[in-house]
Design a protein around this motif. Structure first.
Motif, short mmCIF file in Angstrom:
data_model
loop_
_atom_site.label_atom_id
_atom_site.label_comp_id
_atom_site.label_asym_id
_atom_site.label_seq_id
_atom_site.Cartn_x
_atom_site.Cartn_y
_atom_site.Cartn_z
N ALA A 1 47.84 7.02 24.78
CA ALA A 1 48.62 8.17 25.23
C ALA A 1 47.37 9.07 26.14
O ALA A 1 48.03 9.59 27.11
N ASN A 2 46.09 9.01 25.67
CA ASN A 2 45.25 9.69 26.38
C ASN A 2 44.79 8.91 27.87
O ASN A 2 44.36 9.60 28.73
N SER A 3 45.22 7.69 27.86
CA SER A 3 44.89 7.03 29.04
C SER A 3 46.27 7.05 30.23
O SER A 3 46.12 6.75 31.28
N LYS A 4 47.13 7.52 29.75
CA LYS A 4 48.40 7.70 30.69
C LYS A 4 48.57 8.89 31.38
O LYS A 4 49.17 9.09 32.31
N VAL A 5 47.44 9.67 31.12
CA VAL A 5 47.20 11.13 32.04
C VAL A 5 46.82 10.46 33.37
O VAL A 5 45.67 9.88 33.44
N SER A 6 47.69 10.73 34.31
CA SER A 6 47.22 10.20 35.72
C SER A 6 45.99 10.85 36.16
O SER A 6 45.52 11.90 35.87
N VAL A 7 45.19 10.16 37.08
CA VAL A 7 44.20 10.69 37.80
C VAL A 7 44.55 11.95 38.47
O VAL A 7 43.86 12.97 38.53
N HIS A 8 45.64 12.03 39.12
CA HIS A 8 46.29 13.17 39.72
C HIS A 8 46.48 14.48 39.07
O HIS A 8 45.96 15.63 39.21
N GLU A 9 47.06 14.34 37.80
CA GLU A 9 47.15 15.39 36.84
C GLU A 9 45.84 15.82 36.30
O GLU A 9 45.42 17.06 36.11
N LYS A 10 44.67 14.87 36.05
CA LYS A 10 43.46 15.33 35.63
C LYS A 10 42.82 16.40 36.81
O LYS A 10 41.96 17.28 36.65
#
Length: 104
Positions: free
Chosen positions: A68-77
């Motif tokens: 779940a934590n790794s599904k946050v995209s680089v763009h979102e971060k």
């Protein structure tokens, strides 16, 4: 990596030791490359002494949390960090404005 206590260092049967070995291997799939404290390792060894059902469900839950934590995209971060930068800059501009007003 979780290291199983040496055989004979505890009062457990060969069956328990073998089952614990298999459960520690399951936990090491997740924690194998993580630098654990001695206390964290003790807790995980204790968990490995429990039944397969407990370990399988704990491993499943931990994997879900990691995924779940790794599904946050680089763009979102990046968007999150940009927003924080804008808010910080805005706060600094507001402070400068207030300082100028109080100097007058």
């Amino acid at each position: 990596m979780i290291k199983q206590p040496k055989r004979g260092s505890r009062n457990v049967s060969d069956y328990f030791y073998k089952a614990e070995t298999e459960r520690i291997a399951k936990l090491n799939e997740i924690f194998g490359s993580v630098d654990l404290t001695a206390e964290e390792e003790k807790v995980l060894i204790w968990m490995a002494g429990l039944d397969n059902w407990t370990i399988d469900n704990a491993v499943s839950a931990i994997k879900k949390a990691v995924n779940a934590n790794s599904k946050v995209s680089v763009h979102e971060k990046l968007q999150k960090y940009r927003k924080q930068d804008i808010e910080r800059d805005s706060d600094q501009d507001a402070r400068k404005y207030i300082e100028k007003q109080t100097e007058r």
